[in-house]
Scaffold this active site. Structure first.
Site, mmCIF file in Angstrom:
data_model
loop_
_atom_site.group_PDB
_atom_site.id
_atom_site.type_symbol
_atom_site.label_atom_id
_atom_site.label_comp_id
_atom_site.label_asym_id
_atom_site.label_seq_id
_atom_site.Cartn_x
_atom_site.Cartn_y
_atom_site.Cartn_z
ATOM 1 N N HIS A 1 2.551 -3.626 -5.982
ATOM 2 C CA HIS A 1 3.233 -4.612 -6.849
ATOM 3 C C HIS A 1 4.740 -4.358 -6.936
ATOM 4 C CE1 HIS A 1 -0.520 -6.334 -8.128
ATOM 5 N NE2 HIS A 1 -0.952 -5.218 -8.651
ATOM 6 N N ASP B 1 -6.771 -4.713 -1.963
ATOM 7 C CA ASP B 1 -6.902 -4.545 -3.404
ATOM 8 C C ASP B 1 -7.312 -5.885 -4.023
ATOM 9 O OD1 ASP B 1 -5.809 -2.506 -5.722
ATOM 10 O OD2 ASP B 1 -5.551 -4.608 -6.297
ATOM 11 N N HIS C 1 -6.015 -7.288 -6.455
ATOM 12 C CA HIS C 1 -4.816 -8.004 -6.915
ATOM 13 C C HIS C 1 -3.849 -8.263 -5.764
ATOM 14 C CE1 HIS C 1 -6.457 -5.593 -10.276
ATOM 15 N NE2 HIS C 1 -6.326 -6.747 -10.907
ATOM 16 N N ASP D 1 -10.795 -1.814 -6.750
ATOM 17 C CA ASP D 1 -11.065 -2.664 -7.913
ATOM 18 C C ASP D 1 -11.763 -3.968 -7.519
ATOM 19 O OD1 ASP D 1 -8.721 -3.484 -6.678
ATOM 20 O OD2 ASP D 1 -7.446 -3.154 -8.430
HETATM 21 C C1 OKS Z 1 -2.988 -5.546 -18.130
HETATM 22 C C2 OKS Z 1 -3.450 -4.969 -16.837
HETATM 23 C C3 OKS Z 1 -2.718 -5.556 -15.686
HETATM 24 C C4 OKS Z 1 -3.472 -5.392 -14.418
HETATM 25 C C5 OKS Z 1 -2.712 -4.578 -13.432
HETATM 26 C C6 OKS Z 1 -3.394 -4.560 -12.099
HETATM 27 C C7 OKS Z 1 -3.131 -3.287 -11.392
HETATM 28 C C8 OKS Z 1 -3.781 -3.229 -10.065
HETATM 29 N N1 OKS Z 1 -2.469 -4.574 -19.021
HETATM 30 N N2 OKS Z 1 -3.124 -3.732 -9.011
HETATM 31 O O1 OKS Z 1 -3.613 -3.691 -7.795
HETATM 32 O O2 OKS Z 1 -4.873 -2.739 -9.868
HETATM 33 ZN ZN ZN Z 2 -5.581 -3.843 -8.117
#
Ligand code: OKS
Ligand code: ZN
Length: 383
Positions: free
Chosen positions: A191, A235, A237, A325
Site C-alpha cells: 500500500h 493479497d 487488498h 488474508d
Molecule cells: C482498518 C483496517 C484497514 C485494512 C488494512 C488492510 C491491510 C492489508 N483499520 N493490506 O494488504 O492487509
Molecule cells: Zn491485505
C-alpha cells in the site's frame, strides 16, 4: 526442486502499532506475532529459515531510489516519532497516528495545479507544509491504520533489506531456473506509495526489490509487449502503492487479484490499465468477496492472471506480493480459500518455470503459519 530460501530478520519484529476501527483504537492486526507464527510453523514442518540480522545487504534510506520513495518522505519516516517524543506529544512506548489529511477536494480549488491522489500516488501539490508534526503525519499518510512507534522505521528498513536480499539470491548464477525465495517482510509494503504510508505499509518492499532487480538487468530493450519483471499481487487488498509507483512504466508490469470494492476502496478497478509507457502493463482483476464468489472463481481468476503473465508479458522473473488474508476466516479478508488452497497457488506459480521472489504482505488469522507452510509446500513441489 529444493524448498524456497526463506529470509527473516529479527529487526522486523520491533515495530508495533495501533489502528482505528470504528470508534475504537486497538492494537494493530498487523503485529510481530504474525511472523513468529510463520517461523514456528515452518520450523515444525522442517523448513529452514535464513536469519539476516543485521541484514547482510542492508539498505539505508539513501539507497532507496527517488522513483520509489522520495527522500523527504523517508526522512519523515525516520524522524517523525522522535519529533513527537521530544515535544512530549507521545510516550516512549506509544504510537502516533495522523489526524488531518490534505484531501484532494480541500486543495483543488485553491491549488489548481495540485493533482494526484492514491490512484497516482503523486505529490498532492500543496506548496506549503506547516512545521506542526501533525501536518507532516497527515501529509505523508492516507489512513489511520498506519501508526508509528519508536522502531517503526528500523523495522521498515529491515523489511526492505530482506526484499533486496531476496533479489541478490534470486539473481545469483547458482539459483535454480525455477527456484523460489520467500522474504518474511514485515511491516508489509504494497500500500505504500511514493510518499504516502497506509494500510500498515511504510516502505514498499516489492517496489524496492523490483527496481533493484531491474537495475541489475542488462539495458536491452525488451521486445514488444514483453516485460522482463512482473509483479503478481495475491493479497486480498489491492496494492495501490505498487500500482501507483509503476503506473507509467512498462517494467515491472503489475497484475493483482483482490476483493472488489474493498479496502483501499478507491483503486483496484479493472479500468486502471497504466499510462504513458505503462499503458497495458497494469492489470487489475477484482473479485467480489464472499458470498458472491467461491474458491473456484478464485482459481479461475488466478489462471487468467497467470495466462497474462505467460502469454503477454513473458517475464524473466516473477515477484509475488503474497497475502494470506484471502483465507476464508481472515478478519480483514473476504475470500473462500482454505489451507490446502495455498499449496495449489504455490504449485501453479511454480509451474510458470520462472525464478520467483515472494514478499509477505497481509494475513491475520491464527492459522497463518499453516497457510504459509501450505504455500511453501506448493512452491517446493511437494505432493
Ligand atoms: C482498518 C483496517 C484497514 C485494512 C488494512 C488492510 C491491510 C492489508 N483499520 N493490506 O494488504 O492487509
Ligand atoms: Zn491485505
Amino acid at each position: 526442486m529444493p524448498p524456497p530460501i526463506i529470509l527473516h530478520s529479527p529487526q522486523t519484529l520491533l515495530h508495533h502499532s495501533v489502528e482505528l476501527v470504528g470508534h475504537k483504537l486497538i492494537p494493530a492486526h498487523e503485529c510481530a506475532d504474525r511472523v513468529q507464527q510463520i517461523l514456528k510453523a515452518l520450523a515444525d514442518n522442517g523448513f529452514a529459515v535464513t536469519e539476516c540480522d543485521p541484514p547482510t545487504t542492508g539498505i539505508t534510506k539513501l539507497s532507496i531510489p527517488e522513483c520509489i520513495h522520495s527522500q523527504p518522505y523517508l526522512k519523515h519516516l525516520e524522524t517523525i516519532f522522535d519529533q513527537f517524543l521530544n515535544s512530549n506529544m507521545v510516550e516512549e512506548e506509544g504510537c502516533i497516528l495522523p489526524e488531518c489529511f490534505p484531501h484532494k477536494k480541500l486543495l483543488e480549488t485553491v491549488h489548481p495545479t495540485a493533482k494526484g491522489d492514491i490512484v497516482t500516488g503523486k505529490d498532492m501539490g500543496n506548496p506549503e507544509l506547516p512545521s506542526d508534526p501533525y501536518a507532516h503525519l497527515g501529509y505523508y499518510s492516507f489512513d489511520m491504520s498506519t501508526g508509528m512507534s519508536k522502531h517503526t522505521f528500523k523495522s521498515a528498513i529491515a523489511s526492505a533489506s530482506l526484499a533486496v536480499k531476496a533479489i541478490t539470491i534470486m539473481t545469483a548464477d547458482t539459483f535454480p531456473a525455477s527456484g523460489a525465495v520467500f522474504a518474511l517482510t514485515r511491516p508489509p509494503g504494497h500500500h505504500a506509495c511514493h510518499e504516502i504510508a497506509g494500510g500498515y505499509c511504510y516502505i514498499n518492499n516489492i517496489a524496492v526489490a523490483a527496481e533493484y532487480l531491474l537495475s541489475r538487468l542488462k539495458p536491452e530493450p525488451p521486445t514488444s509487449s514483453q516485460s522482463r519483471v512482473v509483479i503478481l499481487d495475491l493479497d486480498f487488498h489491492h496494492g495501490n502503492g505498487t500500482q501507483s509507483i509503476f503506473y507509467n512504466r512498462r517494467e515491472p508490469a503489475y497484475v493483482s487479484i483482490h476483493g472488489k470494492g474493498e479496502y483501499p476502496y478507491y483503486t483496484g478497478f479493472a479500468s486502471e490499465r497504466g499510462n504513458d509507457d505503462g499503458e497495458g502493463y497494469n492489470h487489475n482483476l477484482p473479485l467480489p468477496a464472499r458470498p458472491n464468489s467461491t474458491r473456484n472463481d478464485y482459481f479461475g481468476v488466478l489462471d487468467t492472471a497467470l495466462e497474462i503473465i505467460r502469454e503477454t508479458w513473458k517475464p524473466e522473473y516473477l515477484l509475488v506480493s503474497m497475502g494470506f488474508d484471502t483465507f476464508r476466516k481472515d478478519i480483514l479478508g473476504g475470500f473462500e480459500l482454505d489451507i490446502p488452497d495455498y499449496k495449489e497457488i504455490g504449485a501453479r506459480i511454480r509451474a510458470l518455470g520462472l525464478p520467483i521472489a515472494v514478499f509477505l504482505e497481509g494475513g491475520y488469522e491464527e492459522e497463518l503459519g499453516s497457510l504459509a507452510v501450505s504455500f511453501v509446500q506448493g512452491l517446493t513441489g511437494e505432493d
